[in-house]
Design an enzyme around this catalytic site. Structure first.
Site, PDB file in Angstrom:
ATOM      1  N   ARG A 121     -55.476 112.132 -17.554  1.00 33.78           N
ATOM      2  CA  ARG A 121     -54.877 111.482 -16.374  1.00 33.78           C
ATOM      3  C   ARG A 121     -54.119 110.205 -16.771  1.00 33.78           C
ATOM      4  O   ARG A 121     -54.146 109.199 -16.061  1.00 33.78           O
ATOM      5  CB  ARG A 121     -55.944 111.160 -15.320  1.00 33.78           C
ATOM      6  CG  ARG A 121     -56.711 112.348 -14.818  1.00 33.78           C
ATOM      7  CD  ARG A 121     -55.828 113.347 -14.089  1.00 33.78           C
ATOM      8  NE  ARG A 121     -56.632 114.498 -13.682  1.00 33.78           N
ATOM      9  CZ  ARG A 121     -56.805 115.595 -14.422  1.00 33.78           C
ATOM     10  NH1 ARG A 121     -56.224 115.695 -15.604  1.00 33.78           N
ATOM     11  NH2 ARG A 121     -57.546 116.595 -13.988  1.00 33.78           N
ATOM     12  N   SER A 135     -58.535 113.770  -5.253  1.00 33.96           N
ATOM     13  CA  SER A 135     -59.668 113.254  -6.023  1.00 33.96           C
ATOM     14  C   SER A 135     -59.461 111.763  -6.259  1.00 33.96           C
ATOM     15  O   SER A 135     -58.456 111.353  -6.836  1.00 33.96           O
ATOM     16  CB  SER A 135     -59.769 113.991  -7.362  1.00 33.96           C
ATOM     17  OG  SER A 135     -59.998 115.359  -7.158  1.00 33.96           O
ATOM     18  N   GLU A 194     -58.556 106.979  -9.500  1.00 37.25           N
ATOM     19  CA  GLU A 194     -57.328 107.656  -9.927  1.00 37.25           C
ATOM     20  C   GLU A 194     -56.082 107.058  -9.285  1.00 37.25           C
ATOM     21  O   GLU A 194     -55.076 106.877  -9.958  1.00 37.25           O
ATOM     22  CB  GLU A 194     -57.397 109.156  -9.607  1.00 37.25           C
ATOM     23  CG  GLU A 194     -58.174 109.982 -10.606  1.00 37.25           C
ATOM     24  CD  GLU A 194     -57.844 111.477 -10.509  1.00 37.25           C
ATOM     25  OE1 GLU A 194     -56.736 111.810 -10.064  1.00 37.25           O
ATOM     26  OE2 GLU A 194     -58.694 112.286 -10.883  1.00 37.25           O
TER      27      GLU A 194
END
Length: 361
Positions: A184, A261, A357
């Site tokens: 990520r 998420s 995130e």
């Protein structure tokens, strides 16, 4: 608004496009958080960015104001009004750029909806992105976050990223190696270029191998296919399975505002993972190539009592503890409060730190 954006010349505006003052961003982020931008520019072609560079170079006051590059707003937490220029990337385009004996090279404009682009590749006969179906956002934002799901990361299919450097006005190309991809993460995120408006991605080219093989090692995905007798699934069947599983777990942002998420799956050393597993036998663990162990953030959050729990107008989704939702009228501060509370409870129970995130602006 705390600042007013100096306007470029009328000649520049002819190429740049219309700058909207006091622009409402609430519909441009999937958490539906209220915020205003001093000015908003919708970018539909790279030439606008080069014209903007000239306007910035000609006006120091304009150049000094903050800039922010906005994609689909699906990985974003707006904590307040933005006193500068927001560049809303809306460059279209889907095409087969070239092919060789081993792969197809397909390109998407930065403003293309990611899911629609994935479906187009499948319909056009270029499989390879099906595991990433239904991920919200745009093509241009995909490499920034190095989006991933069900055993595939975009880094594994990326060929090159094309961009405009707003500091120089030059076109820049980043190869897969240039992007410094990690879990990520990418060069673009590491440098914070999307937050400073330094680099604006205009197009992304993907390499899709012709020797296609289904990636179905995730238990949920394998089970869904096996239950339907799809033991040698087609690319479309894999995509349909991914979409069905995601829809069963994740809320539609149009119905329940969310940013997908909300936390990274934490990665810990093997000794820590073994210690946690001994204390919590049901702990999901995923070995990594470097010997470390990835843990399931959603499981940690659920075990900490946060599945379906709310704190004021925000909380964690009742069907998937990893998803933070706006239950009506939430602001950036409400989202941050839930985030901190979840982090504190997970840290207290497991000694594990969760990292969000989404990007906070």
């Amino acid at each position: 608004m705390t600042a007013s954006l100096p306007m470029p010349s009328a000649a520049a505006l002819g190429v740049i496009g219309t700058l909207h003052a006091a622009a409402d961003l609430s519909r441009l982020n999937t958490l539906a958080l209220p915020a205003m931008a001093a000015h908003l520019l919708t970018v539909t072609e790279p030439a606008q960015l080069q014209a903007l560079h000239r306007a910035l170079a000609a006006d120091p006051a304009l150049a000094a104001l903050p800039r922010f590059v906005l994609g689909g707003g699906s990985n974003l937490v707006l904590t307040g009004d933005f006193p500068g220029l927001v560049l809303k990337m809306a460059i279209p385009g889907r095409e087969l750029v070239s092919e060789d004996a081993d792969a197809w090279y397909v390109a998407g404009g930065a403003g293309e909806n990611w899911h629609d682009f994935v479906l187009w590749t499948l319909q056009a006969g270029y499989p390879g992105l099906e595991n990433l179906a239904l991920i919200p956002g745009t093509v241009g934002a995909a490499p920034i976050q190095n989006i991933g799901a069900y055993g595939l990361e975009v880094a594994e299919r990326l060929h090159r990223v094309e961009a405009i450097d707003l500091e120089t006005g030059e076109e820049r190309t980043f190869t897969r190696d240039d992007c410094r991809f990690a879990y990520r993460d990418s060069l673009f995120k590491q440098q914070g270029w999307h937050l400073t408006g330094h680099i604006a991605i205009t197009r992304v080219v993907f390499r899709l191998p012709k020797a296609w093989q289904p990636i179905v090692r995730y238990a949920d995905l394998a089970r869904w296919l096996e239950e339907r007798g799809q033991f040698t699934p087609t690319p479309t069947q894999v995509a349909e399975a991914v979409m069905a599983i995601r829809r069963a777990k994740l809320p539609d942002p149009m119905a329940v505002p969310n940013a997908g998420s909300f936390f990274h799956n934490p990665v810990v050393d093997a000794a820590t993972a073994e210690r946690l597993a001994a204390a919590h036998p049901g702990l999901p663990r995923y070995p990594q190539p470097d010997g470390r162990i990835k843990l399931a953030a959603g499981w940690l959050i659920e075990q900490s009592g946060w599945k379906g729990k709310r704190l004021g107008p925000a909380g964690m989704y009742e069907k998937q503890a990893l998803v933070l939702v706006n239950l009506g009228g939430a602001k950036g501060a409400d989202v941050a409060a839930v985030m901190r509370a979840v982090q504190a409870d997970v840290a207290a129970k497991f000694g594990v730190t969760l990292t969000p995130e989404p990007i906070f602006v």
